[in-house]
Design a protein around this motif. Structure first.
Motif, PDB file in Angstrom:
ATOM      1  N   ASN A  48       1.006  -1.198   0.094  1.00 42.87           N
ATOM      2  CA  ASN A  48      -0.069  -0.138   0.105  1.00 42.87           C
ATOM      3  C   ASN A  48       0.861   1.337  -0.022  1.00 42.87           C
ATOM      4  OD1 ASN A  48      -2.708  -1.232   0.433  1.00 42.87           O
ATOM      5  ND2 ASN A  48      -1.680  -2.298   1.975  1.00 42.87           N
ATOM      6  N   MET A  49       2.238   1.076  -0.113  1.00 45.34           N
ATOM      7  CA  MET A  49       2.963   2.391  -0.281  1.00 45.34           C
ATOM      8  C   MET A  49       3.989   1.938  -1.409  1.00 45.34           C
ATOM      9  SD  MET A  49       4.064   2.923   3.594  1.00 45.34           S
ATOM     10  CE  MET A  49       4.747   4.512   3.471  1.00 45.34           C
ATOM     11  N   SER A 142       3.921  11.688   9.377  1.00 46.67           N
ATOM     12  CA  SER A 142       3.634  12.395  10.933  1.00 46.67           C
ATOM     13  C   SER A 142       3.245  11.317  11.809  1.00 46.67           C
ATOM     14  CB  SER A 142       2.802  13.737  10.736  1.00 46.67           C
ATOM     15  OG  SER A 142       3.336  14.459   9.980  1.00 46.67           O
ATOM     16  N   LEU A 143       2.109  10.801  11.395  1.00 43.06           N
ATOM     17  CA  LEU A 143       1.498   9.590  11.921  1.00 43.06           C
ATOM     18  C   LEU A 143       2.553   8.529  12.537  1.00 43.06           C
ATOM     19  CD1 LEU A 143      -0.759   8.129  13.375  1.00 43.06           C
ATOM     20  CD2 LEU A 143      -1.192   7.107  10.961  1.00 43.06           C
ATOM     21  N   ALA A 144       3.294   8.065  11.673  1.00 46.24           N
ATOM     22  CA  ALA A 144       4.367   7.079  12.011  1.00 46.24           C
ATOM     23  C   ALA A 144       5.456   7.721  12.988  1.00 46.24           C
ATOM     24  CB  ALA A 144       5.143   6.752  10.868  1.00 46.24           C
ATOM     25  N   HIS A 158      -3.329  12.517  13.394  1.00 37.06           N
ATOM     26  CA  HIS A 158      -2.686  12.412  12.312  1.00 37.06           C
ATOM     27  C   HIS A 158      -3.519  11.142  11.851  1.00 37.06           C
ATOM     28  CE1 HIS A 158       0.339  15.408  12.522  1.00 37.06           C
ATOM     29  NE2 HIS A 158       0.766  15.062  13.507  1.00 37.06           N
ATOM     30  N   GLU A 159      -4.118  10.108  12.423  1.00 37.29           N
ATOM     31  CA  GLU A 159      -4.375   9.171  11.927  1.00 37.29           C
ATOM     32  C   GLU A 159      -6.202   9.621  11.253  1.00 37.29           C
ATOM     33  OE1 GLU A 159      -7.189   5.849  11.518  1.00 37.29           O
ATOM     34  OE2 GLU A 159      -7.605   7.480  12.845  1.00 37.29           O
ATOM     35  N   GLN A 160      -6.724  10.568  12.172  1.00 36.35           N
ATOM     36  CA  GLN A 160      -8.042  11.053  11.396  1.00 36.35           C
ATOM     37  C   GLN A 160      -7.795  11.860  10.135  1.00 36.35           C
ATOM     38  OE1 GLN A 160     -11.258  10.368  12.709  1.00 36.35           O
ATOM     39  NE2 GLN A 160     -11.618  11.287  11.063  1.00 36.35           N
ATOM     40  N   SER A 161      -6.508  12.755  10.148  1.00 28.12           N
ATOM     41  CA  SER A 161      -6.130  13.519   9.042  1.00 28.12           C
ATOM     42  C   SER A 161      -6.073  12.547   7.898  1.00 28.12           C
ATOM     43  CB  SER A 161      -5.192  14.275   9.390  1.00 28.12           C
ATOM     44  OG  SER A 161      -4.769  15.052   8.289  1.00 28.12           O
ATOM     45  N   VAL A 162      -5.479  11.547   7.887  1.00 27.45           N
ATOM     46  CA  VAL A 162      -5.041  10.785   6.736  1.00 27.45           C
ATOM     47  C   VAL A 162      -6.225   9.853   6.496  1.00 27.45           C
ATOM     48  CG1 VAL A 162      -2.411  10.626   6.912  1.00 27.45           C
ATOM     49  CG2 VAL A 162      -3.727   8.820   8.153  1.00 27.45           C
ATOM     50  N   GLY A 168      -6.602   4.379   3.562  1.00 30.47           N
ATOM     51  CA  GLY A 168      -7.157   3.291   4.191  1.00 30.47           C
ATOM     52  C   GLY A 168      -6.465   2.817   5.274  1.00 30.47           C
ATOM     53  N   GLU A 169      -7.102   1.897   6.134  1.00 29.04           N
ATOM     54  CA  GLU A 169      -6.314   1.250   6.895  1.00 29.04           C
ATOM     55  C   GLU A 169      -5.138   0.341   6.736  1.00 29.04           C
ATOM     56  OE1 GLU A 169      -9.712   1.009   6.621  1.00 29.04           O
ATOM     57  OE2 GLU A 169     -10.859   1.475   8.444  1.00 29.04           O
ATOM     58  N   LYS A 170      -5.164  -0.115   5.834  1.00 31.87           N
ATOM     59  CA  LYS A 170      -3.801  -0.929   5.171  1.00 31.87           C
ATOM     60  C   LYS A 170      -2.592  -0.064   4.961  1.00 31.87           C
ATOM     61  CE  LYS A 170      -6.472  -4.864   3.660  1.00 31.87           C
ATOM     62  NZ  LYS A 170      -6.620  -5.995   2.599  1.00 31.87           N
ATOM     63  N   ARG A 171      -2.958   0.776   4.536  1.00 29.62           N
ATOM     64  CA  ARG A 171      -1.762   1.958   4.155  1.00 29.62           C
ATOM     65  C   ARG A 171      -1.272   2.676   5.461  1.00 29.62           C
ATOM     66  NH1 ARG A 171       0.903   5.103   0.276  1.00 29.62           N
ATOM     67  NH2 ARG A 171       0.872   7.375   0.610  1.00 29.62           N
ATOM     68  N   ILE A 172      -2.121   2.820   6.372  1.00 32.37           N
ATOM     69  CA  ILE A 172      -1.956   3.349   7.718  1.00 32.37           C
ATOM     70  C   ILE A 172      -1.088   2.400   8.300  1.00 32.37           C
ATOM     71  CG2 ILE A 172      -2.738   4.081  10.020  1.00 32.37           C
ATOM     72  CD1 ILE A 172      -4.893   5.378   8.310  1.00 32.37           C
ATOM     73  N   PHE A 173      -1.591   1.076   8.453  1.00 33.66           N
ATOM     74  CA  PHE A 173      -0.896   0.045   8.977  1.00 33.66           C
ATOM     75  C   PHE A 173       0.690  -0.274   8.496  1.00 33.66           C
ATOM     76  CE2 PHE A 173      -1.221  -4.432  11.017  1.00 33.66           C
ATOM     77  CZ  PHE A 173      -1.454  -3.885  12.539  1.00 33.66           C
ATOM     78  N   ASP A 174       0.731  -0.301   7.430  1.00 31.99           N
ATOM     79  CA  ASP A 174       2.127  -0.307   6.620  1.00 31.99           C
ATOM     80  C   ASP A 174       3.121   0.905   6.980  1.00 31.99           C
ATOM     81  OD1 ASP A 174       1.241  -2.478   5.064  1.00 31.99           O
ATOM     82  OD2 ASP A 174       1.000  -1.538   3.160  1.00 31.99           O
TER      83      ASP A 174
END
Length: 190
Positions: A48-49, A142-144, A158-162, A168-174
């Motif tokens: 996802n990245m 920023s979230l990471a 930052h999670e809410q912003s992205v 999506g959750e999978k990109r955030i999780f990556d």
């Protein structure tokens, strides 16, 4: 066998072969060194990245963790993946800015005082207005960094912003997996 795994890690990250903690894992027959190699591969080869995004995220985390060996690796690898000098500089700057923000907002969150919440932060954040990396990716880094620094308020923000930017959750999780694995590798590079 474990010596080969250690050598694979050392080679992949462009490290010198002199590393006491990795050597300890080999000498102590720790199977964790195999996990470390697999975790690093999995974290940087995400679906996802892009590879460039994964390595720029790794760079920001390495800078945040003050890990010169990993900073060097991620900077070189990001350049190989055609990251511009401006993108590299922004990943580095993001780590610095977020470190300031994480301390400031973590303090506010811990204390929970309306008085502190009403006092202006007075921390300049112009870089966030029009990031070279794009708003979504800057927020993702920023979230990471915020997750690595343990700032609950910043992580949530930052999670809410992205998510509002369509991530999506999978990109955030990556991104979070990259932060956690880069941090775990950093602990062994002294």
């Amino acid at each position: 066998m474990l010596e080969e795994v250690k050598n694979d890690i050392v080679t992949a990250l462009g490290l010198d072969d002199d590393n006491d903690l990795l050597d300890h894992l080999v000498e102590g027959s720790s199977r964790y060194i195999k996990d470390l190699k697999l975790n690093l591969k999995t974290a940087l080869n995400v679906e996802n990245m892009s590879a460039k995004e994964a390595h720029l995220t790794g760079l920001a985390i390495a800078v945040n963790n003050k890990s010169p060996k990993l900073v060097k690796y991620f900077k070189v690898k990001s350049q190989e993946l055609e990251a511009s000098e401006e993108e590299i500089a922004e990943a580095i700057a993001c780590a610095s800015l977020l470190s300031a923000n994480n301390i400031f907002y973590r303090f506010r969150h811990y204390v929970g005082s309306e008085k502190y919440d009403s006092i202006p932060a007075r921390i300049r954040m112009n870089i966030m207005a029009k990031p070279v990396l794009g708003k979504e990716f800057f927020e993702l880094i920023s979230l990471a960094v915020s997750a690595a620094n343990g700032c609950e308020m910043c992580v949530k923000s930052h999670e809410q912003s992205v998510r509002n930017l369509g991530t999506g959750e999978k990109r955030i999780f990556d991104a979070i997996r990259i932060a956690s694995v880069v941090t775990s590798v950093d602990k062994l590079l002294v």
